[in-house]
Design an enzyme around this catalytic site. Sequence first.
Site, PDB file in Angstrom:
ATOM      1  N   ASP A   1      -0.535   5.131   0.698  1.00 16.87           N
ATOM      2  CA  ASP A   1      -0.939   6.108   1.716  1.00 16.87           C
ATOM      3  C   ASP A   1      -0.949   5.473   3.101  1.00 16.87           C
ATOM      4  O   ASP A   1      -1.711   4.549   3.361  1.00 16.87           O
ATOM      5  CB  ASP A   1      -2.334   6.659   1.397  1.00 16.87           C
ATOM      6  N   ASP A  10       0.845  -1.188   0.000  1.00 16.99           N
ATOM      7  CA  ASP A  10       0.000   0.000   0.000  1.00 16.99           C
ATOM      8  C   ASP A  10       0.885   1.244   0.000  1.00 16.99           C
ATOM      9  O   ASP A  10       2.058   1.191   0.362  1.00 16.99           O
ATOM     10  CB  ASP A  10      -0.892  -0.027   1.246  1.00 16.99           C
TER      11      ASP A  10
END
Length: 254
Positions: A12, A10
């Site tokens: 953010d 991922d």
Amino acid sequence: MKNYQAYFIDLDGTMYRGTERVEGAAEFVQYLRKHQLPLLFLTNNSSRKQEQVAAKLMDMGIEAYPEDVFTTSMATASYIARHHANAKVFAVGEEGLVQALQDQGLELVDAGADYVVIGIDREISYEKLSKACLNVREGAALLSTNGDVAIPTERGMLPGNGAFTSVVSVSTGVEAVFIGKPHAEIMEQALAKMNLSKDEVLMIGDNYDTDILAGINAEMDTLMVETGVHRFEEISAYPKQPTYKVKTLQEWLS
């Protein structure tokens, strides 16, 4: 600890928070590069193109290339093209979503759409939401790049795409089909892109409701870090836990 053939990572809250690089992010990616372990940055952020995401990571000292990036915009565009070639689409979103739709040969329209797609749009307006609702009421299918109701930034938690999508859903009474994490579509596409099976890849993220559940739902091993949305104590009572939990990716390497 199991040896994995590749890693879904991922962005953010895992690699960065807004304009700030997360502790251990660059070192972790450097470790994967050194050991020739494939990775795919898997993001629910639909606003940017692959090249822009890679450039942002590079500017932060995180080694990344466009082909390492798979966005929910790309997954959404692929989903539409697979189900309806040459479809007409009304899109609420930024250039990453627009580019992904155009790359799949889809026609962008204001009215008469086959699909309405909602992506994060920092210039959201009443008129854009109105056009989305009108198209849905006229029969367009409603898709959303992701259901994130809030996103982590250097300013704190700000409204996410799920908040915008809910406006259209509530107004029209039509439930959206979500493409991004934690839903199956983006994970299936990402695994196919890497040509690997679910047991060969580790999903890494900070948000239990998106990253970790995406891995759990796909029956993949997961690694949760505490550098973004959720803290371990917040999820301690959940029946489904991440395979691994570390405060930072630096701790994973030590």
